[in-house]
Design a protein around this motif. Structure first.
Motif, PDB file in Angstrom:
ATOM      1  N   GLY A 116      -8.307  -2.600   9.097  1.00 52.35           N
ATOM      2  CA  GLY A 116      -7.067  -3.327   9.323  1.00 52.35           C
ATOM      3  C   GLY A 116      -6.743  -4.346   8.242  1.00 52.35           C
ATOM      4  O   GLY A 116      -5.621  -4.856   8.202  1.00 52.35           O
ATOM      5  N   HIS A 117      -7.718  -4.626   7.345  1.00 52.54           N
ATOM      6  CA  HIS A 117      -7.473  -5.601   6.273  1.00 52.54           C
ATOM      7  C   HIS A 117      -6.416  -5.052   5.316  1.00 52.54           C
ATOM      8  O   HIS A 117      -6.515  -3.924   4.835  1.00 52.54           O
ATOM      9  N   ARG A 118      -5.402  -5.856   5.044  1.00 56.78           N
ATOM     10  CA  ARG A 118      -4.345  -5.483   4.096  1.00 56.78           C
ATOM     11  C   ARG A 118      -4.572  -6.251   2.808  1.00 56.78           C
ATOM     12  O   ARG A 118      -4.893  -7.437   2.831  1.00 56.78           O
ATOM     13  N   THR A 157      -3.584  -5.982  -1.814  1.00 57.02           N
ATOM     14  CA  THR A 157      -2.868  -5.284  -2.878  1.00 57.02           C
ATOM     15  C   THR A 157      -3.824  -5.081  -4.044  1.00 57.02           C
ATOM     16  O   THR A 157      -4.751  -5.869  -4.262  1.00 57.02           O
ATOM     17  N   PRO A 175       0.289  -1.919  -2.352  1.00 59.88           N
ATOM     18  CA  PRO A 175      -0.217  -2.344  -1.050  1.00 59.88           C
ATOM     19  C   PRO A 175      -1.192  -1.321  -0.468  1.00 59.88           C
ATOM     20  O   PRO A 175      -0.994  -0.112  -0.601  1.00 59.88           O
ATOM     21  N   CYS A 176      -2.233  -1.853   0.180  1.00 60.56           N
ATOM     22  CA  CYS A 176      -3.280  -1.015   0.762  1.00 60.56           C
ATOM     23  C   CYS A 176      -3.665  -1.564   2.132  1.00 60.56           C
ATOM     24  O   CYS A 176      -3.449  -2.738   2.415  1.00 60.56           O
ATOM     25  N   GLU A 177      -4.261  -0.694   2.960  1.00 57.92           N
ATOM     26  CA  GLU A 177      -4.797  -1.120   4.248  1.00 57.92           C
ATOM     27  C   GLU A 177      -6.061  -0.326   4.541  1.00 57.92           C
ATOM     28  O   GLU A 177      -6.055   0.904   4.501  1.00 57.92           O
ATOM     29  N   THR A 202      -8.689   1.595   6.537  1.00 58.49           N
ATOM     30  CA  THR A 202      -8.568   2.411   7.749  1.00 58.49           C
ATOM     31  C   THR A 202      -9.910   2.811   8.350  1.00 58.49           C
ATOM     32  O   THR A 202      -9.974   3.155   9.522  1.00 58.49           O
ATOM     33  N   TYR A 217      -9.069   3.679   2.684  1.00 62.49           N
ATOM     34  CA  TYR A 217      -7.871   2.857   2.816  1.00 62.49           C
ATOM     35  C   TYR A 217      -6.636   3.610   2.355  1.00 62.49           C
ATOM     36  O   TYR A 217      -6.696   4.497   1.509  1.00 62.49           O
ATOM     37  N   ARG A 218      -5.512   3.229   2.995  1.00 63.46           N
ATOM     38  CA  ARG A 218      -4.217   3.729   2.546  1.00 63.46           C
ATOM     39  C   ARG A 218      -3.947   3.079   1.206  1.00 63.46           C
ATOM     40  O   ARG A 218      -4.239   1.899   1.010  1.00 63.46           O
ATOM     41  N   GLU A 231       1.128   2.138  -0.139  1.00 67.59           N
ATOM     42  CA  GLU A 231       1.968   2.343   1.041  1.00 67.59           C
ATOM     43  C   GLU A 231       3.431   2.114   0.686  1.00 67.59           C
ATOM     44  O   GLU A 231       3.773   1.180  -0.018  1.00 67.59           O
TER      45      GLU A 231
END
Length: 139
Positions: free
Chosen positions: A50-52, A54, A64-66, A68, A78-79, A82
């Motif tokens: 859940g950590h966002r 960049t 931007p990344c998150e 997962t 991670y995404r 985005e």
């Protein structure tokens, strides 16, 4: 070693490298922002689902990344990019002898999109060099 798979709307790049370092050292290079900046991109990466954050990709801007998925010293996903590229990076660590086999899977490239195709072609060639820089950073 790099392997690429393509379908019209979803392509994946898989790249792996044996690193003569314990999984803990490789994990730290993937998850410590200062080390991460030395071999790939600056950003506040953390192994927390859940950590966002960049990643500063230079000419390609702030991406931007998150996070997962996390399995300490085994898997980080991670995404990535985005809202534009919308792909997923998965780093998998496999203990091997006294080292680690690192497998990177970069999935979700939309080859029907000019941006997706350009990124796929560039990263297909670029990931092996990034993994070489990671190996250098661990030395």
């Amino acid at each position: 070693m790099t392997e690429s798979t393509e379908s019209t709307a979803n392509a994946t790049i898989t790249c792996e490298k044996f690193l003569p370092h314990a999984p803990a050292a490789v994990w730290k290079a993937l998850t410590d922002p200062d080390l991460h900046a030395r071999w790939w991109a600056a950003g506040d990466v953390r192994p927390v689902v859940g950590h966002r954050f960049t990643l500063d990709m230079g000419n390609f801007g702030q991406q931007p990344c998150e996070v997962t998925a996390v399995d300490d010293e085994r898997l980080l996903a991670y995404r990535f990019a985005e809202g534009t590229l919308d792909t997923t990076l998965t780093w998998t660590l496999h203990p091997e002898g006294e080292g680690t086999r690192l497998v990177l899977t970069h999935a979700g490239f939309d080859l029907d999109s000019p941006l997706g195709r350009q990124a796929y072609e560039g990263m297909d060639h670029g990931w092996p060099h990034v993994l070489d820089r990671l190996a250098d950073a661990l030395r």
